[in-house]
Design an enzyme around this catalytic site. Structure first.
Site, PDB file in Angstrom:
ATOM      1  N   LYS A  22       5.522 -19.186  12.361  1.00  0.00           N
ATOM      2  CA  LYS A  22       4.497 -19.517  11.156  1.00  0.00           C
ATOM      3  C   LYS A  22       5.365 -19.442   9.997  1.00  0.00           C
ATOM      4  CE  LYS A  22       1.730 -15.975   9.498  1.00  0.00           C
ATOM      5  NZ  LYS A  22       1.873 -15.762   8.051  1.00  0.00           N
ATOM      6  N   ASN A  23       6.067 -18.378   9.844  1.00  0.00           N
ATOM      7  CA  ASN A  23       6.416 -17.946   8.258  1.00  0.00           C
ATOM      8  C   ASN A  23       7.884 -18.971   8.144  1.00  0.00           C
ATOM      9  OD1 ASN A  23       4.708 -16.325   7.959  1.00  0.00           O
ATOM     10  ND2 ASN A  23       5.973 -14.509   8.364  1.00  0.00           N
ATOM     11  N   ARG A  91      -2.322 -17.436   0.613  1.00  0.00           N
ATOM     12  CA  ARG A  91      -1.469 -16.741  -0.467  1.00  0.00           C
ATOM     13  C   ARG A  91      -0.188 -17.400  -0.502  1.00  0.00           C
ATOM     14  NH1 ARG A  91       2.437 -14.337  -0.963  1.00  0.00           N
ATOM     15  NH2 ARG A  91       2.958 -13.375  -2.849  1.00  0.00           N
ATOM     16  N   CYS A 115      -4.191  -9.142  -1.259  1.00  0.00           N
ATOM     17  CA  CYS A 115      -4.887  -9.049  -0.041  1.00  0.00           C
ATOM     18  C   CYS A 115      -4.738  -7.749   0.583  1.00  0.00           C
ATOM     19  CB  CYS A 115      -4.056 -10.142   0.690  1.00  0.00           C
ATOM     20  SG  CYS A 115      -2.205  -9.656   1.227  1.00  0.00           S
ATOM     21  N   ARG A 120       0.167  -8.519  -4.254  1.00  0.00           N
ATOM     22  CA  ARG A 120       1.023  -9.510  -3.888  1.00  0.00           C
ATOM     23  C   ARG A 120       1.476 -10.302  -5.079  1.00  0.00           C
ATOM     24  NH1 ARG A 120       0.298 -10.666   1.539  1.00  0.00           N
ATOM     25  NH2 ARG A 120       2.506 -11.597   1.369  1.00  0.00           N
ATOM     26  N   PRO A 121       2.391  -9.441  -5.997  1.00  0.00           N
ATOM     27  CA  PRO A 121       2.827 -10.048  -7.246  1.00  0.00           C
ATOM     28  C   PRO A 121       3.716 -11.224  -7.049  1.00  0.00           C
ATOM     29  CG  PRO A 121       4.120  -8.279  -6.735  1.00  0.00           C
ATOM     30  CD  PRO A 121       2.857  -8.291  -5.826  1.00  0.00           C
ATOM     31  N   VAL A 122       3.819 -12.227  -8.054  1.00  0.00           N
ATOM     32  CA  VAL A 122       4.706 -13.325  -7.895  1.00  0.00           C
ATOM     33  C   VAL A 122       5.735 -13.584  -9.218  1.00  0.00           C
ATOM     34  CG1 VAL A 122       3.078 -14.825  -6.549  1.00  0.00           C
ATOM     35  CG2 VAL A 122       3.040 -14.699  -9.111  1.00  0.00           C
ATOM     36  N   ASP A 123       5.949 -12.188  -9.864  1.00  0.00           N
ATOM     37  CA  ASP A 123       6.798 -12.041 -10.896  1.00  0.00           C
ATOM     38  C   ASP A 123       8.252 -12.695 -10.564  1.00  0.00           C
ATOM     39  OD1 ASP A 123       6.580  -9.603  -9.418  1.00  0.00           O
ATOM     40  OD2 ASP A 123       8.392  -9.152 -10.618  1.00  0.00           O
ATOM     41  N   LEU A 124       8.672 -12.237  -9.625  1.00  0.00           N
ATOM     42  CA  LEU A 124      10.202 -12.932  -9.217  1.00  0.00           C
ATOM     43  C   LEU A 124      10.293 -14.404  -9.144  1.00  0.00           C
ATOM     44  CD1 LEU A 124      10.859  -9.711  -6.599  1.00  0.00           C
ATOM     45  CD2 LEU A 124      11.809 -10.167  -9.052  1.00  0.00           C
ATOM     46  N   ASP A 307       6.139  -6.838   9.028  1.00  0.00           N
ATOM     47  CA  ASP A 307       5.133  -7.642   9.833  1.00  0.00           C
ATOM     48  C   ASP A 307       5.147  -7.101  11.318  1.00  0.00           C
ATOM     49  OD1 ASP A 307       5.769 -10.704   8.485  1.00  0.00           O
ATOM     50  OD2 ASP A 307       4.918  -9.005   7.636  1.00  0.00           O
ATOM     51  N   ILE A 329       7.953  -1.850   2.591  1.00  0.00           N
ATOM     52  CA  ILE A 329       7.805  -3.251   1.657  1.00  0.00           C
ATOM     53  C   ILE A 329       6.374  -3.439   0.984  1.00  0.00           C
ATOM     54  CG2 ILE A 329       7.746  -5.933   2.134  1.00  0.00           C
ATOM     55  CD1 ILE A 329      10.541  -4.382   2.866  1.00  0.00           C
ATOM     56  N   ARG A 399      -5.214 -16.897  12.031  1.00  0.00           N
ATOM     57  CA  ARG A 399      -4.376 -17.300  10.960  1.00  0.00           C
ATOM     58  C   ARG A 399      -2.849 -17.240  11.324  1.00  0.00           C
ATOM     59  NH1 ARG A 399      -4.116 -13.894   5.832  1.00  0.00           N
ATOM     60  NH2 ARG A 399      -2.439 -15.641   5.573  1.00  0.00           N
TER      61      ARG A 399
HETATM   62  C1  EPZ Z   1       6.812 -13.146   3.444  1.00  0.00           C
HETATM   63  O1  EPZ Z   1       5.753 -13.115   2.508  1.00  0.00           O
HETATM   64  C2  EPZ Z   1       6.136 -13.248   4.638  1.00  0.00           C
HETATM   65  N1  EPZ Z   1       4.913 -14.317   4.575  1.00  0.00           N
HETATM   66  C3  EPZ Z   1       5.026 -12.047   5.090  1.00  0.00           C
HETATM   67  O2  EPZ Z   1       4.281 -12.041   6.298  1.00  0.00           O
HETATM   68  C4  EPZ Z   1       6.165 -10.930   4.929  1.00  0.00           C
HETATM   69  O3  EPZ Z   1       5.345  -9.640   5.315  1.00  0.00           O
HETATM   70  C5  EPZ Z   1       6.903 -10.836   3.675  1.00  0.00           C
HETATM   71  O4  EPZ Z   1       7.521 -12.041   3.505  1.00  0.00           O
HETATM   72  C6  EPZ Z   1       8.033  -9.624   3.803  1.00  0.00           C
HETATM   73  O5  EPZ Z   1       8.947  -9.878   4.847  1.00  0.00           O
HETATM   74  C7  EPZ Z   1       5.351 -15.586   4.675  1.00  0.00           C
HETATM   75  O6  EPZ Z   1       6.747 -15.719   4.877  1.00  0.00           O
HETATM   76  C8  EPZ Z   1       4.439 -16.664   4.666  1.00  0.00           C
HETATM   77  P1  EPZ Z   1       7.667 -10.781  -0.354  1.00  0.00           P
HETATM   78  P2  EPZ Z   1       6.118 -13.017   0.778  1.00  0.00           P
HETATM   79  O7  EPZ Z   1       7.698 -11.944  -1.656  1.00  0.00           O
HETATM   80  O8  EPZ Z   1       7.415 -13.683   0.662  1.00  0.00           O
HETATM   81  C9  EPZ Z   1       7.185  -7.730  -3.651  1.00  0.00           C
HETATM   82  C10 EPZ Z   1       2.797 -12.086   7.707  1.00  0.00           C
HETATM   83  O9  EPZ Z   1       2.241 -11.168   8.430  1.00  0.00           O
HETATM   84  N2  EPZ Z   1       7.265  -8.934  -4.707  1.00  0.00           N
HETATM   85  O10 EPZ Z   1       8.939 -10.997   0.529  1.00  0.00           O
HETATM   86  O11 EPZ Z   1       4.918 -13.182  -0.108  1.00  0.00           O
HETATM   87  C11 EPZ Z   1       5.978  -7.800  -2.719  1.00  0.00           C
HETATM   88  O12 EPZ Z   1       5.013  -7.101  -3.391  1.00  0.00           O
HETATM   89  C12 EPZ Z   1       3.038 -12.208   6.174  1.00  0.00           C
HETATM   90  O13 EPZ Z   1       3.214 -13.252   8.519  1.00  0.00           O
HETATM   91  C13 EPZ Z   1       7.284  -8.571  -5.931  1.00  0.00           C
HETATM   92  O14 EPZ Z   1       7.380  -7.608  -6.293  1.00  0.00           O
HETATM   93  O15 EPZ Z   1       6.434 -11.431   0.717  1.00  0.00           O
HETATM   94  C14 EPZ Z   1       6.510  -7.074  -1.528  1.00  0.00           C
HETATM   95  O16 EPZ Z   1       6.364  -5.584  -1.823  1.00  0.00           O
HETATM   96  C15 EPZ Z   1       2.285 -11.003   5.616  1.00  0.00           C
HETATM   97  N3  EPZ Z   1       7.342  -9.722  -6.664  1.00  0.00           N
HETATM   98  C16 EPZ Z   1       8.072  -7.332  -1.339  1.00  0.00           C
HETATM   99  O17 EPZ Z   1       8.267  -7.835  -2.654  1.00  0.00           O
HETATM  100  C17 EPZ Z   1       7.308 -11.128  -6.473  1.00  0.00           C
HETATM  101  O18 EPZ Z   1       7.504 -11.899  -7.104  1.00  0.00           O
HETATM  102  C18 EPZ Z   1       8.230  -8.397  -0.321  1.00  0.00           C
HETATM  103  O19 EPZ Z   1       7.572  -9.405  -0.637  1.00  0.00           O
HETATM  104  C19 EPZ Z   1       7.324 -11.295  -4.925  1.00  0.00           C
HETATM  105  C20 EPZ Z   1       7.252 -10.307  -4.084  1.00  0.00           C
END
Ligand code: EPZ
Length: 420
Positions: A22-23, A91, A115, A120-124, A307, A329, A399
């Site tokens: 999926k991911n 998301r 969620c 779930r920030p997107v600042d990065l 996950d 995480i 999902r």
């Molecule tokens: C991906 O989400 C996966 N989803 C998630 O799987 C998985 O849990 C996550 O990576 C971590 O491995 C998909 O690939 C569709 P991140 P993603 O950005 O990319 C922080 C599932 O169960 N962060 O790697 O959205 C964030 O808060 C799902 O299949 C920032 O601070 O996760 C977290 O603590 C759930 N700023 C950490 O980084 C940002 O701009 C990792 O998040 C982005 C993230």
């Protein structure tokens, strides 16, 4: 809404074929927006998240055809604004931001909500696109990206306080494929799904090196062409079935997996004393009534995936020992703990560490699914438990897992899906 009625106490056995990831599928489907040519993606799992992504692509103007696991996309002419009513439901839709910015030099995607697993920030993501020269604003709940003068490669660090960002790395990498010059992403996510996306982009004509490590170098090109790609197996679905095999089976074999994507999970299970055999694309796990507990901490790849955290909680309940699990995480990702305690689990949660005293029999009870991985963990606990468990809000499982209940039934689980 549907629920799953599970009659526990059965023993699983046999073989299960693991679906496409999926991911991996979600960013790869988004990447088809980077070209006006036809792209064919194979082994896309049939689940609601990938269905949403195909709807978003169509709403953006792409021609999308889906025949079982094969999705064909032709994004000849596309809009730059992603539809709010669809984006808010998933998301991961944020991963259309990079391709839209790369292709159209502008994009508008609604800011994803939080969620249950936490903020779930997107600042990065935004920092990365600004690093490529885009102007990023948040206006009326939408992320608005503008790069009228085009994108320019640069050195960008995407490491956040909880480690690297998977979809953030994907977004910046996709946008950078069509930027002028060279982009270096430091602190990149090294997950196999990022590498799989990079392999698809390279097939489209992108110039990328280092995907699968924490430093990715992208040489921008003028345009990308169509390509075909088969998505890698889902290592989280595979890990979920390995936990099931360890908890309640006479031996379980997984087909169409990549053991190399799951080293940390396999090492943990072997350290507990569960016999594991692997070939190039299969894994067999056997039970061990004298298995030992484990102490694990979730980390970015190649560590134990967040996950898999809930599934390991369920496994710990079935091991006659004490185990600890620390989540780094998404520190709040413990919605499954309260539900497992309703089934008699002995779990003590202190901040982001769960201490599980396993071995006492779990008892069936009505429980609530919350996020997709917690829900899968509740299914495992319910099969292990004695008596009946009703798992409500089944849509969470749908999902992220392709026909999980059918696959478990085929292995001997006694469960049925009914209207709530
Ligand atoms: C991906 O989400 C996966 N989803 C998630 O799987 C998985 O849990 C996550 O990576 C971590 O491995 C998909 O690939 C569709 P991140 P993603 O950005 O990319 C922080 C599932 O169960 N962060 O790697 O959205 C964030 O808060 C799902 O299949 C920032 O601070 O996760 C977290 O603590 C759930 N700023 C950490 O980084 C940002 O701009 C990792 O998040 C982005 C993230």
């Amino acid at each position: 809404m549907e629920k799953l009625i599970v009659h526990g106490g059965t023993t699983l056995k046999g073989r299960v074929t693991i679906s496409g990831s999926k991911n991996s599928s979600l960013p790869i489907l988004a990447a088809t927006l980077l070209t006006k040519d036809v792209c064919t993606i194979r082994r896309v799992p049939d689940l609601s998240d990938t269905n949403y992504m195909t709807l978003i692509l169509a709403e953006l103007g792409a021609e999308v055809e889906r025949a079982s696991g094969v999705v064909v996309v032709e994004a000849k002419k596309i809009k730059s604004t992603a539809p709010y009513d669809l984006v808010r439901k998933m998301r991961a839709s944020i991963c259309v931001l990079g391709p839209l910015t790369g292709r159209l030099k502008k994009a508008s995607v609604s800011l994803p909500g939080g969620c249950v697993i936490g903020d779930r920030p997107v600042d990065l993501h935004l920092k990365g696109l600004e690093g490529l020269g885009a102007i990023v604003t948040v206006d009326g709940g939408d992320i608005v990206v503008n790069a009228k003068k085009g994108l320019k490669g640069s050195e960008i660090n995407l490491m956040g306080k909880h480690g690297s960002t998977v979809l953030g790395t994907d977004n910046v990498m996709m946008a950078a494929t069509l930027a002028k010059g060279t982009t270096i992403i430091e602190g990149a996510a090294a997950e196999p799904e990022v590498e799989d996306l990079a392999n698809f982009l390279i097939a489209m004509g992108a110039k990328i090196e280092g995907a699968g490590t924490h430093r990715i170098v992208i040489e921008g090109v003028k345009e990308l062409h169509g390509a075909e790609h088969t998505v890698i197996p889902d290592r989280i679905e595979a890990g979920t079935f390995l936990c099931a095999g360890a908890m309640m089976s006479d031996g379980l074999t997984l087909d169409r997996v990549v053991p190399g994507h799951m080293k940390a999970v396999l090492q943990t299970l072997e350290r507990c004393g569960f016999p594991i055999q692997t070939t190039k694309n299969t894994i067999t796990i056997k039970p061990n009534p004298d298995a030992k507990g484990f102490d694990l901490t979730t980390q970015c790849y190649p560590g134990i995936p967040t996950d898999m955290q809930a599934q390991f909680c369920a496994l710990a309940c079935a091991i006659n020992d004490t185990s600890t699990i620390t989540e780094t995480i998404f520190p709040q990702r413990f919605m499954h703990v309260a539900e497992m305690k309703r089934m008699g689990a002995n779990i003590d949660l202190q901040n982001a560490t769960a201490r599980i005293r396993g071995g006492n029999a779990l008892k069936g009870a009505p429980v609530m699914a919350s996020d997709l991985r917690a829900s899968a963990a509740l299914v495992l606990a319910a099969i292990k438990a004695t008596g009946r468990t009703d798992i409500l809000r089944l849509y969470h499982i749908d999902r992220g897992y392709e026909h999980l209940d059918d696959k478990l039934s085929d292995l001997g689980a006694n469960l049925e899906r009914v209207k709530e």
